[in-house]
Design an enzyme around this catalytic site. Structure first.
Site, PDB file in Angstrom:
ATOM      1  CE  LYS A   6      -7.526  66.818 -22.743  1.00 34.07           C
ATOM      2  NZ  LYS A   6      -6.489  67.663 -21.852  1.00 34.07           N
ATOM      3  CB  THR A   7      -8.158  68.546 -31.646  1.00 31.78           C
ATOM      4  OG1 THR A   7      -7.071  69.256 -30.757  1.00 31.78           O
ATOM      5  CG2 THR A   7      -8.515  69.341 -32.838  1.00 31.78           C
ATOM      6  CB  CYS A 109     -19.415  62.489 -45.240  1.00 30.29           C
ATOM      7  SG  CYS A 109     -17.813  62.195 -44.454  1.00 30.29           S
ATOM      8  CG  PHE A 160     -11.935  59.997 -41.188  1.00 31.65           C
ATOM      9  CD1 PHE A 160     -13.306  60.181 -41.694  1.00 31.65           C
ATOM     10  CD2 PHE A 160     -11.297  61.129 -41.162  1.00 31.65           C
ATOM     11  CE1 PHE A 160     -13.462  61.476 -42.258  1.00 31.65           C
ATOM     12  CE2 PHE A 160     -11.307  62.203 -41.895  1.00 31.65           C
ATOM     13  CZ  PHE A 160     -12.642  62.664 -42.345  1.00 31.65           C
ATOM     14  N   GLY A 161     -13.366  56.434 -38.801  1.00 32.38           N
ATOM     15  CA  GLY A 161     -13.216  55.014 -38.474  1.00 32.38           C
ATOM     16  C   GLY A 161     -13.932  54.135 -39.373  1.00 32.38           C
ATOM     17  CG  ASP A 162     -12.361  50.983 -40.515  1.00 31.56           C
ATOM     18  OD1 ASP A 162     -12.133  52.179 -40.812  1.00 31.56           O
ATOM     19  OD2 ASP A 162     -11.544  50.065 -40.798  1.00 31.56           O
ATOM     20  CG  LEU A 212     -11.081  66.402 -45.674  1.00 32.97           C
ATOM     21  CD1 LEU A 212     -11.512  65.890 -44.193  1.00 32.97           C
ATOM     22  CD2 LEU A 212     -12.325  66.047 -46.561  1.00 32.97           C
ATOM     23  CG  HIS A 251     -22.006  63.063 -41.545  1.00 30.86           C
ATOM     24  ND1 HIS A 251     -21.938  61.624 -41.422  1.00 30.86           N
ATOM     25  CD2 HIS A 251     -21.124  63.764 -41.896  1.00 30.86           C
ATOM     26  CE1 HIS A 251     -20.407  61.447 -41.445  1.00 30.86           C
ATOM     27  NE2 HIS A 251     -19.902  62.595 -41.967  1.00 30.86           N
ATOM     28  N   GLY A 253     -19.391  65.448 -39.436  1.00 27.24           N
ATOM     29  CA  GLY A 253     -18.296  65.231 -40.085  1.00 27.24           C
ATOM     30  C   GLY A 253     -16.986  65.758 -39.240  1.00 27.24           C
ATOM     31  N   GLY A 254     -17.282  66.433 -38.154  1.00 27.75           N
ATOM     32  CA  GLY A 254     -16.190  66.892 -37.552  1.00 27.75           C
ATOM     33  C   GLY A 254     -16.783  67.899 -36.447  1.00 27.75           C
ATOM     34  CB  ALA A 256     -14.901  72.738 -37.029  1.00 31.58           C
ATOM     35  CG  ASN A 284     -16.587  61.485 -40.440  1.00 30.19           C
ATOM     36  OD1 ASN A 284     -17.244  60.524 -41.112  1.00 30.19           O
ATOM     37  ND2 ASN A 284     -16.353  62.761 -41.078  1.00 30.19           N
TER      38      ASN A 284
END
Length: 337
Positions: A6-7, A109, A160-162, A212, A251, A253-254, A256, A284
């Site tokens: 959820k976050t 990124c 994060f993923g591939d 980060l 992009h 990134g997240g 936020a 991401n």
């Protein structure tokens, strides 16, 4: 993990790390183990496998033979070797031996948008050229076993993923054989002085350790409007053009970063839907993610055209944006075709 989902808003993401790999390399799950050799044994072939699959699908959709590719731009922050993945990929795809190769390594990124800028410059300065831009990333190098002393690692694991992506870039499409989707009108890169440590990555015996800074969204928020205006102005759009008159390929990134960008620029609801959808469906995926966003944009455009909702004057111009180590801003002024 449900709370983390959820976050981060990520509902799924993909990884080459499997039970079989952990069984073969159990030391990856042991804190402090020197495993850089093992990680590279996994990552080096994996990124080329993914890049080859994405490139073959792209070339097939493009409709011309692989031999017509004159240049290859390869983007990855996930492999270390000589020769690099660009040569391995060119060989795997059967590209001609005099293909012009460019490697873009460890950009993070913003690497995908950098790749677009470089491919654009090559295409415009080499008449008749066709540039294959391939990006491929895996989180293997940065994988760390769970630790109570580092609860924040779980956020990275959920975010994060591939994956991989590929596009063909060229100037002057051949009528009847090629159909462009986006025009890369102008590109700008800029770094923010004094922000070198906000995104920090260090190679060690255990792999790559990333940090980060929590002030990353704030740094982007404080500089994004000026950067966008600069890109629009240099690209020929007047100051009278409002941000909501554009389409946006950002992009993700997240969440936020997307939320702050949306608020700072006063974007209407839905302007960043493609970015949010890419984040939700893939996480991401570093340099690849901008292309997932653009693919969703293409699908939406095709739906509008098919359903008769599309208007020629509707959001002709847009911005493609990505942010990464530096802090570096990378942007492209786009025109929908």
């Amino acid at each position: 993990m449900n709370y983390l989902g959820k976050t981060t808003t990520v509902k799924r993401r993909f990884t080459v790390l499997s039970r079989e790999i952990l069984d073969k390399y159990p030391e990856l799950a042991t804190e402090g183990s020197p495993t850089i050799r093992q990680r590279l044994e996994i990552a080096n072939p994996a990124v080329v496998d993914m890049a080859a699959d994405a490139s073959l699908a792209c070339i097939n959709e493009w409709g011309r033979p692989a031999a017509d590719i004159t240049h290859l731009v390869y983007v990855s922050s996930s492999e270390i070797r000589l020769p690099g993945g660009d040569l391995h990929l060119a060989t795997r795809l059967g590209l001609r031996s005099d293909v012009g190769r460019v490697m873009l390594y460890f950009l993070g990124c913003y690497g995908g948008v950098t790749g677009l800028r470089v491919a654009k410059d090559i295409a415009e300065n080499n008449p008749g050229s066709r540039v294959l831009l391939a990006t491929s990333e895996t989180t293997i190098l940065g994988f760390r076993p769970p630790s109570k002393s580092r609860p924040y690692d779980l956020v990275g694991a959920a975010l994060f993923g591939d994956g991989a992506a590929a596009v063909v870039v060229g100037a002057d499409p051949v009528e009847g054989k090629e159909e462009g989707f986006m025009e890369l009108s102008y590109a700008v890169q800029e770094f923010l002085p004094g922000t070198h440590g906000v995104i920090d990555g260090r190679l060690s015996e255990e792999g790559i350790n990333f940090r980060l800074g929590r002030d990353l969204p704030e740094k982007i928020e404080g500089n994004i409007e000026e950067f966008c205006r600069k890109l629009m102005r240099i690209g020929g759009l007047g100051d009278g053009v409002g941000f909501n008159e554009l389409f946006w390929a950002v992009h993700p990134g997240g969440p936020a970063i997307l939320n702050r960008l949306e608020g700072t620029l006063g974007l209407e609801e839905g302007k960043l839907d493609c970015s949010r959808k890419a984040l939700m469906d893939y996480g991401n995926v570093s340099s690849n993610t901008i292309f997932y966003v653009m693919e969703y944009m293409r699908e939406e455009l095709m739906k509008k055209r098919k359903g008769g909702e599309y208007k020629e004057s509707e959001e002709e111009w847009g911005l493609g944006l990505a942010f990464g180590p530096g802090i570096t801003f990378e942007g492209v002024l786009l025109r929908s075709l």
